[in-house]
Design a protein around this motif. Structure first.
Motif, PDB file in Angstrom:
ATOM      1  N   GLY A 431       0.780  -1.230   0.000  1.00 18.98           N
ATOM      2  CA  GLY A 431       0.000   0.000   0.000  1.00 18.98           C
ATOM      3  C   GLY A 431       0.809   1.276   0.000  1.00 18.98           C
ATOM      4  N   ARG A 432       2.141   1.162  -0.091  1.00 19.11           N
ATOM      5  CA  ARG A 432       2.980   2.359  -0.091  1.00 19.11           C
ATOM      6  C   ARG A 432       2.988   3.041  -1.453  1.00 19.11           C
ATOM      7  NH1 ARG A 432       7.888   0.996   0.121  1.00 19.11           N
ATOM      8  NH2 ARG A 432       7.755  -1.286   0.170  1.00 19.11           N
ATOM      9  N   TYR A 433       2.772   2.271  -2.509  1.00 17.71           N
ATOM     10  CA  TYR A 433       2.718   2.805  -3.863  1.00 17.71           C
ATOM     11  C   TYR A 433       1.358   2.464  -4.484  1.00 17.71           C
ATOM     12  CZ  TYR A 433       7.840   2.711  -3.278  1.00 17.71           C
ATOM     13  OH  TYR A 433       9.125   2.887  -2.812  1.00 17.71           O
ATOM     14  N   PRO A 434       0.878   3.269  -5.413  1.00 18.80           N
ATOM     15  CA  PRO A 434      -0.403   2.960  -6.069  1.00 18.80           C
ATOM     16  C   PRO A 434      -0.313   1.657  -6.863  1.00 18.80           C
ATOM     17  CG  PRO A 434       0.692   4.826  -7.128  1.00 18.80           C
ATOM     18  CD  PRO A 434       1.444   4.551  -5.875  1.00 18.80           C
ATOM     19  N   ALA A 435      -1.335   0.805  -6.708  1.00 16.58           N
ATOM     20  CA  ALA A 435      -1.309  -0.528  -7.318  1.00 16.58           C
ATOM     21  C   ALA A 435      -2.304  -0.677  -8.455  1.00 16.58           C
ATOM     22  CB  ALA A 435      -1.589  -1.593  -6.252  1.00 16.58           C
ATOM     23  N   THR A 436      -3.046   0.409  -8.772  1.00 19.01           N
ATOM     24  CA  THR A 436      -3.966   0.396  -9.905  1.00 19.01           C
ATOM     25  C   THR A 436      -3.731   1.656 -10.735  1.00 19.01           C
ATOM     26  OG1 THR A 436      -5.753   1.620  -8.814  1.00 19.01           O
ATOM     27  CG2 THR A 436      -5.694  -0.785  -8.483  1.00 19.01           C
ATOM     28  N   GLN A 442      -4.457   9.383  -9.135  1.00 15.82           N
ATOM     29  CA  GLN A 442      -4.693  10.155  -7.919  1.00 15.82           C
ATOM     30  C   GLN A 442      -3.392  10.490  -7.193  1.00 15.82           C
ATOM     31  OE1 GLN A 442      -7.256   7.481  -5.803  1.00 15.82           O
ATOM     32  NE2 GLN A 442      -9.050   7.880  -7.081  1.00 15.82           N
ATOM     33  N   ARG A 443      -2.378   9.626  -7.361  1.00 18.29           N
ATOM     34  CA  ARG A 443      -1.113   9.808  -6.643  1.00 18.29           C
ATOM     35  C   ARG A 443       0.056   9.762  -7.631  1.00 18.29           C
ATOM     36  NH1 ARG A 443      -1.859   4.770  -2.814  1.00 18.29           N
ATOM     37  NH2 ARG A 443       0.278   5.289  -2.158  1.00 18.29           N
ATOM     38  N   PRO A 444       0.115  10.712  -8.553  1.00 20.09           N
ATOM     39  CA  PRO A 444       1.159  10.681  -9.588  1.00 20.09           C
ATOM     40  C   PRO A 444       2.551  10.823  -9.003  1.00 20.09           C
ATOM     41  CG  PRO A 444       0.049  12.805  -9.554  1.00 20.09           C
ATOM     42  CD  PRO A 444      -0.734  11.910  -8.640  1.00 20.09           C
ATOM     43  N   GLY A 445       3.482  10.113  -9.623  1.00 22.02           N
ATOM     44  CA  GLY A 445       4.882  10.245  -9.230  1.00 22.02           C
ATOM     45  C   GLY A 445       5.314   9.359  -8.095  1.00 22.02           C
ATOM     46  N   GLU A 446       4.374   8.659  -7.446  1.00 15.93           N
ATOM     47  CA  GLU A 446       4.750   7.785  -6.326  1.00 15.93           C
ATOM     48  C   GLU A 446       5.217   6.429  -6.862  1.00 15.93           C
ATOM     49  OE1 GLU A 446       1.973   7.431  -3.155  1.00 15.93           O
ATOM     50  OE2 GLU A 446       1.330   9.515  -3.267  1.00 15.93           O
ATOM     51  N   GLY A 447       6.290   5.928  -6.288  1.00 16.00           N
ATOM     52  CA  GLY A 447       6.818   4.637  -6.715  1.00 16.00           C
ATOM     53  C   GLY A 447       8.323   4.613  -6.671  1.00 16.00           C
ATOM     54  N   VAL A 448       8.900   3.567  -7.187  1.00 16.37           N
ATOM     55  CA  VAL A 448      10.351   3.394  -7.216  1.00 16.37           C
ATOM     56  C   VAL A 448      10.952   4.337  -8.257  1.00 16.37           C
ATOM     57  CG1 VAL A 448      12.194   1.769  -7.814  1.00 16.37           C
ATOM     58  CG2 VAL A 448      10.267   1.007  -6.422  1.00 16.37           C
TER      59      VAL A 448
END
Length: 469
Positions: A431-436, A442-448
């Motif tokens: 749940g730390r990064y968007p999975a869909t 809704q949460r652009p730019g989040e991830g590795v």
């Protein structure tokens, strides 16, 4: 105490019984009645011993003529010597789709090949193997994308083709390093599903511009003629009963009810874990919707892996705006691994994920895979062990699509891509990064952060140009 006389009778009786049982087992084996699914045929420990690079010499009367006619995919007879053992009258042809076309267009001759032992001789085989292919590593500077993809599927418990590396010569002259891959046909079916196996299909589209509902496993109607993408690509000759049974399974799959009766649910969930991790869009989850095998037995469908030279985010053929951004590719959502218009038309994934139990099991398998295969170091060990094995052969490969330096860079890039993909997938599961895709909007730019990664190093069209090789 047993007397000597009675003891002799007992011994003779035991011997007679043992002889009778041996004869019974031999007769049953000869008749094909007692061969268990798990019994390994001879070719498993020969050509597909992964512990070494094998040698294959193709003895062809006119190799240049064969290369000129390769795009026609016509068979010619050849003598094939595998690890010093000769087999005569083997069917040989070039294989591929876009890889075959582009190899010709770029003026190259390193075609993937198909060898069929029973093409000219009924019952011909290589220690029980009817057909295998030699993969040319098209758009794969690492030589390892397909090799690693099948190892992943093996680990996940999905029936996958056997494979090993082979140094190929033509009439004794070096031709190059290829990956020998077991073709999913009769031998594959017997090895995985036993002598009384079911039906095997390789669904494929007619034209990419067509709707290809059958290839996407969508129910159309009860007429077998409505499913040419499936039945015209049957590996065995299906009866009318076989066709009706498969169509009924598609109808049940598309209804979304009692899915476990129509689908090998556990196998499908494991398969999709591998597919999604591999970022393979030249597949059932991509816009082509093909490059898989469909196995049906007693009304239950199983999806099996095939064709991974364009995996790991490197598929761009036929796409007007292919995704090149490594941040987008590495962080591609694992719960909606394709746009909505594709997902709704891919019932084998979409309808399974509508069932909460299966949705949770898919995520549990994904987490287990990450922990036991990626994060444990097994992936890196498998990758570099194979890289060390093939290094001397890549260095001297006369038809290679890339330089040895480019190859080493590709192996390093492949490892980085896998580790980053694993990190992104774990973050999504936790749940730390968007999975869909919706969450990513809704949460652009989040991830590795994968901005430093150049997936083009794995193999690109530029590598096919003579001046860059």
């Amino acid at each position: 105490m047993v007397t000597s006389k009675h003891g002799d009778k007992l011994c003779l009786g035991a011997v007679a019984l043992a002889v009778f049982l041996c004869l019974l087992l031999w007769a049953g084996g000869e008749a094909g009645l007692l061969l268990p699914a798990e019994e390994n045929p001879g070719y498993v420990s020969r050509l597909f011993d992964k512990g070494r690079v094998h040698t294959i010499d193709l003895q062809v009367e006119d190799w240049e003529a064969f290369l000129r006619s390769a795009p026609e995919e016509a068979y010619i007879p050849a003598t094939v010597e595998i690890d010093g053992e000769a087999f005569h009258q083997v069917g040989l042809r070039a294989k591929g789709n876009n890889s075959l076309r582009l190899t010709e267009e770029y003026g190259l001759s390193r075609y993937s090949l198909k060898l069929e032992f029973d093409h000219y001789r009924d019952g011909g085989s290589y220690h029980g193997l009817d057909k295998f292919s030699l993969d040319a590593s098209f758009q794969d500077n690492s030589y390892l994308k397909t090799y690693l993809a099948y190892d992943i599927m093996d680990f996940l418990g999905v029936p996958a083709p056997l494979r090993s590396f082979a140094w190929v010569t033509v009439n004794g002259e070096p031709w190059g390093l290829f990956l020998a891959v077991e073709e999913p046909e009769e031998s594959f079916a017997r090895r995985n599903f036993g002598i009384n196996h079911g039906q095997l299909y390789k669904p494929d589209y007619r034209l990419l511009s067509d709707e290809n509902q059958d290839v996407h496993l969508r129910y159309i109607d009860d007429d077998p003629e409505s499913y040419p993408g499936i039945f015209d690509n049957a590996k065995f000759s299906p009866t009318e009963a076989d066709k009706r049974r498969l169509i009924q399974s598609l109808e049940a799959l598309n209804s979304g009810e009692n899915l476990e009766q129509a689908v090998n649910v556990d196998g499908a969930l494991r398969y999709f874990v591998g597919q999604v991790f591999l970022m393979n869009w030249d597949s059932y989850l991509g816009h082509t919707g093909h490059n898989y095998f469909l196995y049906e037995e007693e009304g239950q469908l199983s999806i099996l892996p095939w064709d991974y030279n364009l995996a790991f985010g490197t598929y761009a053929l036929g796409m007007s705006e292919p995704i090149r951004d490594p941040n987008v590719l590495i962080n591609y959502p694992i719960l909606t691994p394709a746009p909505g218009e594709h997902m709704k038309n891919r019932p084998l994934y979409h309808n399974l994920m509508q069932v909460e139990e299966y949705f949770q099991q898919y995520q549990a398998y994904f987490l287990w895979f990450l922990e036991e295969y990626v994060e444990s170091g097994r992936l890196s060990a498998e990758l570099w062990e194979a890289a060390a094995q093939i290094a001397p052969y890549v260095q001297k490969d006369p038809t290679a699509f890339c330089s040895y330096e480019d190859h080493r860079l590709a192996v390093e890039t492949l490892e980085q891509a896998c580790l980053l993909r694993g990190e992104a997938a774990r973050g999504q599961l936790e749940g730390r990064y968007p999975a869909t895709l919706a969450q990513q909007l809704q949460r652009p730019g989040e991830g590795v952060d994968a901005s430093h990664l150049d997936l083009g190093a794995l193999g690109d069209f530029e590598d096919l140009k003579r001046e860059t090789r």
